[in-house]
Design an enzyme around this catalytic site. Structure first.
Site, PDB file in Angstrom:
ATOM      1  N   TYR A   1      35.076  24.240  -2.774  1.00  0.00           N
ATOM      2  CA  TYR A   1      34.684  24.403  -1.367  1.00  0.00           C
ATOM      3  C   TYR A   1      33.278  23.818  -1.144  1.00  0.00           C
ATOM      4  CZ  TYR A   1      32.734  26.598   2.780  1.00  0.00           C
ATOM      5  OH  TYR A   1      32.071  26.813   3.968  1.00  0.00           O
TER       6      TYR A   1
ATOM      7  N   HIS B   1      27.534  16.102   8.251  1.00  0.00           N
ATOM      8  CA  HIS B   1      28.001  17.359   7.674  1.00  0.00           C
ATOM      9  C   HIS B   1      28.247  17.191   6.168  1.00  0.00           C
ATOM     10  CE1 HIS B   1      29.232  21.095   9.880  1.00  0.00           C
ATOM     11  NE2 HIS B   1      29.721  21.437   8.708  1.00  0.00           N
TER      12      HIS B   1
ATOM     13  N   LYS C   1      22.564  18.960  15.827  1.00  0.00           N
ATOM     14  CA  LYS C   1      22.875  18.513  14.461  1.00  0.00           C
ATOM     15  C   LYS C   1      24.240  17.835  14.450  1.00  0.00           C
ATOM     16  CE  LYS C   1      23.488  20.574   9.833  1.00  0.00           C
ATOM     17  NZ  LYS C   1      24.930  20.691   9.587  1.00  0.00           N
TER      18      LYS C   1
HETATM   19  C1  FMN Z   1      29.944  24.258   1.661  1.00  0.00           C
HETATM   20  C2  FMN Z   1      29.296  23.759   2.917  1.00  0.00           C
HETATM   21  C3  FMN Z   1      29.348  24.544   4.065  1.00  0.00           C
HETATM   22  C4  FMN Z   1      28.710  24.123   5.229  1.00  0.00           C
HETATM   23  N1  FMN Z   1      28.697  24.940   6.330  1.00  0.00           N
HETATM   24  C5  FMN Z   1      27.994  24.571   7.434  1.00  0.00           C
HETATM   25  C6  FMN Z   1      27.839  25.463   8.527  1.00  0.00           C
HETATM   26  O1  FMN Z   1      28.320  26.592   8.519  1.00  0.00           O
HETATM   27  N2  FMN Z   1      27.119  25.021   9.582  1.00  0.00           N
HETATM   28  C7  FMN Z   1      26.537  23.775   9.626  1.00  0.00           C
HETATM   29  O2  FMN Z   1      25.885  23.419  10.602  1.00  0.00           O
HETATM   30  N3  FMN Z   1      26.671  22.921   8.590  1.00  0.00           N
HETATM   31  C8  FMN Z   1      27.347  23.296   7.490  1.00  0.00           C
HETATM   32  N4  FMN Z   1      27.430  22.449   6.426  1.00  0.00           N
HETATM   33  C9  FMN Z   1      26.748  21.134   6.476  1.00  0.00           C
HETATM   34  C10 FMN Z   1      25.289  21.262   6.027  1.00  0.00           C
HETATM   35  O3  FMN Z   1      24.512  21.948   6.961  1.00  0.00           O
HETATM   36  C11 FMN Z   1      24.654  19.880   5.819  1.00  0.00           C
HETATM   37  O4  FMN Z   1      24.834  19.115   6.969  1.00  0.00           O
HETATM   38  C12 FMN Z   1      25.240  19.138   4.615  1.00  0.00           C
HETATM   39  O5  FMN Z   1      25.442  20.018   3.541  1.00  0.00           O
HETATM   40  C13 FMN Z   1      24.288  18.032   4.199  1.00  0.00           C
HETATM   41  O6  FMN Z   1      24.820  17.294   3.144  1.00  0.00           O
HETATM   42  P1  FMN Z   1      24.474  17.535   1.590  1.00  0.00           P
HETATM   43  O7  FMN Z   1      25.274  18.730   1.177  1.00  0.00           O
HETATM   44  O8  FMN Z   1      24.924  16.286   0.981  1.00  0.00           O
HETATM   45  O9  FMN Z   1      22.997  17.807   1.512  1.00  0.00           O
HETATM   46  C14 FMN Z   1      28.054  22.866   5.244  1.00  0.00           C
HETATM   47  C15 FMN Z   1      28.012  22.080   4.087  1.00  0.00           C
HETATM   48  C16 FMN Z   1      28.606  22.526   2.933  1.00  0.00           C
HETATM   49  C17 FMN Z   1      28.509  21.680   1.687  1.00  0.00           C
END
Ligand code: FMN
Length: 382
Positions: A30, A281, A257
């Site tokens: 996940y 994301h 975002k």
């Molecule tokens: C497991 C997971 C869950 C995430 N859940 C959310 C969330 O609830 N809300 C949100 O705005 N972004 C969410 N994101 C995106 C992160 O905020 C972010 O944009 C992203 O992790 C950036 O990429 P990186 O993991 O390569 O640093 C999630 C990312 C991951 C990996």
């Protein structure tokens, strides 16, 4: 160079490997996965790493500072912890561990609507410094209530999302029957049994819950009902009609975002937002999309003096932060890097990961002869 972290894990890759070793497969997948064929997930990091920086060795140089001002607040480093949902599934109390570490190091921690601690708790742990990311509720009453809670908790920044008009198509999560709390199929039970430390800690800390949403959720939902509740409660697709009332209500800074185009940047400016996070994301929504470094450069060059331009997706090291900032980001965020850290090292994970990234970034600045984080663009090889 003084190394203020556990030297057995001197890279995010080391933390990722350790995390994979420690937590059940469904939780790791996940966290780690992108969507569809994971093309954009990998492209984010590989294209970011195509960015090259030029040193000026003979420039008079004493020292540099990682301190970076954003929205009138001085942070100790130009990176923050991105919002991640279901954090307690990867490691018990993960959001609390990260909020505390962010506060200690004076960097922003962004709390997701769907993570496993509440707005109020995150604010308490950070003395009112944590930011809050809102998934857009279908009902105005719920939207207003959550925004009022974020204001009462003194969150300085509210983050709204434009990149989740649909749920990402994630084959691993589908295969694993990912749900909250985790669905205990035979397959998942076997995975949990193979990770006794995770199982014990999870048992000790109790089942993770959506703490911010708890007051609005009917008690005793089974898995099917929970999925239905989430579908009915949130509508991901953002538009002008939804953004305007939030802008009117929210007195603090408002950030959009998930921006990946000039069109959405212009809309954000027109609607009075204070900042954007150029983000896809972490490659979890549109596998055919661009890596974030590509639109970042164009957006920052064209609109950087009209709105604060930040960036996330694919950053896994201090040099990556430098590359993003040289390409125009005023500030950066990471999601997985910090979650690998906590999944690998539990209570020490937040502190370790921040210290590691700071050390790496400081080394890059000293090497480039780059005095402040706003000087990075001068070092970009064009
Ligand atoms: C497991 C997971 C869950 C995430 N859940 C959310 C969330 O609830 N809300 C949100 O705005 N972004 C969410 N994101 C995106 C992160 O905020 C972010 O944009 C992203 O992790 C950036 O990429 P990186 O993991 O390569 O640093 C999630 C990312 C991951 C990996």
């Amino acid at each position: 160079m003084a190394l203020k972290f556990d030297t057995r894990y001197p890279s995010i890759d080391d933390l990722r490997a350790k995390a994979q070793d420690k937590i059940p497969k469904f939780a790791f997948e996940y966290l780690d996965g992108g969507c569809n064929e994971d093309v954009n997930l990998h492209r984010n990091t590989s294209e970011l790493r195509d960015v090259q920086l030029k040193p000026n060795y003979l420039r008079p140089y004493q020292s540099s500072s990682l301190k970076t001002k954003l929205f009138g607040i001085e942070y100790d480093a130009p990176f923050g912890i991105a919002p991640v949902g279901l954090q307690g599934l990867m490691w018990p109390n993960a959001p609390e561990i990260l909020a505390k570490a962010a506060h200690k190091h004076n960097i922003p921690f962004v709390l997701s609507t769907v993570t496993t601690t509440s707005i109020e708790r995150a604010s308490e742990l950070t003395e009112g410094k944590s930011w809050f990311q809102l998934y857009h509720p279908t009902e105005n009453k719920l939207r207003d209530d959550i925004i009022n809670r974020a204001a009462a908790a003194e969150c300085p920044v509210l983050v709204i999302l434009c990149d989740v008009p649909t749920f990402g198509f994630r084959p691993r999560d589908i295969r694993n029957g990912l749900a909250m709390p985790p669905k205990m199929s035979i397959q998942n039970i076997l995975q949990v049994l193979g990770k006794p430390h995770w199982a014990l800690q999870t048992l000790k800390n109790g089942q993770p819950n959506f703490e911010t949403l708890k007051p609005y959720m009917p008690k005793g939902l089974d898995l099917k009902q929970l999925g239905k509740f989430m579908d009915q409660t949130f509508s991901g697709r953002l538009n002008e009609e939804k953004i305007k009332p939030i802008r009117d209500m929210w007195k603090g800074k408002l950030v959009l975002k998930g921006v990946a185009s000039e069109y959405d940047t212009e809309e954000a400016i027109r609607l009075g937002l204070d900042g954007i996070i150029v983000s896809n994301h972490g490659g979890r929504q549109l596998d055919a999309g661009e890596s974030t470094i590509k639109p970042l450069y164009k957006i920052a060059e064209k609109y950087g003096d009209k709105i604060e331009v930040m960036m996330d997706s694919g950053i896994r090291s201090g040099p990556d932060v430098a590359r993003a900032m040289a390409s125009g980001a005023k500030f950066t965020f990471m999601g997985r890097s910090f979650m690998y850290g906590v999944s690998a090292l539990a209570n020490r994970g937040g502190d370790h990961t921040i210290s590691l990234l700071k050390t790496e970034l400081q080394q890059v600045m000293d090497q480039l002869c780059c005095h402040t984080t706003s000087d990075f663009p001068y070092h970009l090889v064009k």
